[in-house]
Design a protein around this motif. Structure first.
Motif, mmCIF file in Angstrom:
data_model
loop_
_atom_site.group_PDB
_atom_site.id
_atom_site.type_symbol
_atom_site.label_atom_id
_atom_site.label_comp_id
_atom_site.label_asym_id
_atom_site.label_seq_id
_atom_site.Cartn_x
_atom_site.Cartn_y
_atom_site.Cartn_z
ATOM 1 N N ASN A 1 6.068 11.047 -1.451
ATOM 2 C CA ASN A 1 6.730 9.756 -1.330
ATOM 3 C C ASN A 1 7.817 9.637 -2.393
ATOM 4 O OD1 ASN A 1 7.207 6.865 -1.963
ATOM 5 N ND2 ASN A 1 5.796 6.574 -0.248
ATOM 6 N N TYR B 1 -1.176 5.714 -11.382
ATOM 7 C CA TYR B 1 -1.999 4.733 -10.674
ATOM 8 C C TYR B 1 -1.331 3.363 -10.608
ATOM 9 C CZ TYR B 1 -5.682 8.135 -10.314
ATOM 10 O OH TYR B 1 -6.403 9.261 -9.999
ATOM 11 N N ILE C 1 1.245 3.672 -7.784
ATOM 12 C CA ILE C 1 0.578 3.675 -6.474
ATOM 13 C C ILE C 1 0.116 2.260 -6.134
ATOM 14 C CG2 ILE C 1 -1.487 4.483 -5.237
ATOM 15 C CD1 ILE C 1 0.509 6.699 -5.550
ATOM 16 N N GLY C 2 -0.440 1.548 -7.090
ATOM 17 C CA GLY C 2 -0.903 0.179 -6.854
ATOM 18 C C GLY C 2 0.236 -0.757 -6.493
ATOM 19 N N TYR D 1 3.093 0.123 -5.172
ATOM 20 C CA TYR D 1 3.594 0.525 -3.863
ATOM 21 C C TYR D 1 2.688 -0.048 -2.763
ATOM 22 C CZ TYR D 1 4.929 3.427 0.104
ATOM 23 O OH TYR D 1 5.337 3.852 1.339
ATOM 24 N N ALA D 2 1.389 0.040 -2.956
ATOM 25 C CA ALA D 2 0.448 -0.484 -1.976
ATOM 26 C C ALA D 2 0.572 -1.996 -1.835
ATOM 27 C CB ALA D 2 -0.988 -0.115 -2.363
ATOM 28 N N ASN E 1 3.648 -2.830 0.260
ATOM 29 C CA ASN E 1 3.592 -2.442 1.674
ATOM 30 C C ASN E 1 2.291 -2.908 2.223
ATOM 31 O OD1 ASN E 1 6.125 -1.049 1.784
ATOM 32 N ND2 ASN E 1 5.210 0.429 0.427
#
Length: 92
Positions: free
Chosen positions: A41, A82, A85-86, A88-89, A92
């Motif tokens: 990504n 992390y 990633i958090g 990004y989550a 989205n």
């Protein structure tokens, strides 16, 4: 029968479990040890690279696209990874 129970009770009382083994402290990585990771990504990869640059963590991008850094920065890079990633989550 009573003697048997008495002997059994004495054996149980006399036998103590072995103390649990304590783990050895984690050794610090060698000064020149290298860790790396790969991300597909691009959005997350760019965010991680920007944060690593802002925090002064030395890293480089390899020919295969993986990101390498010195293992002494593992904890900081894990936290950055992390967090990215958090976020990004959450977006989205």
């Amino acid at each position: 029968m009573n003697r048997f129970l008495l002997v059994l009770a004495l054996l149980i009382a006399a036998c103590t479990p072995e103390p649990a083994a304590t783990p050895a402290p984690a050794a610090e990585p060698a000064a020149d040890a290298i860790s790396s990771f790969r991300l597909r990504n691009g959005e997350i990869r760019d965010e991680i690279q920007a944060t690593m640059t802002a925090r002064g963590i030395e890293f480089w991008v390899n020919e295969d696209g993986s990101i390498s850094f010195y293992a002494r920065d593992n904890k900081a890079v894990d936290a950055i990874y992390y967090d990215a990633i958090g976020r990004y989550a959450a977006r989205n």
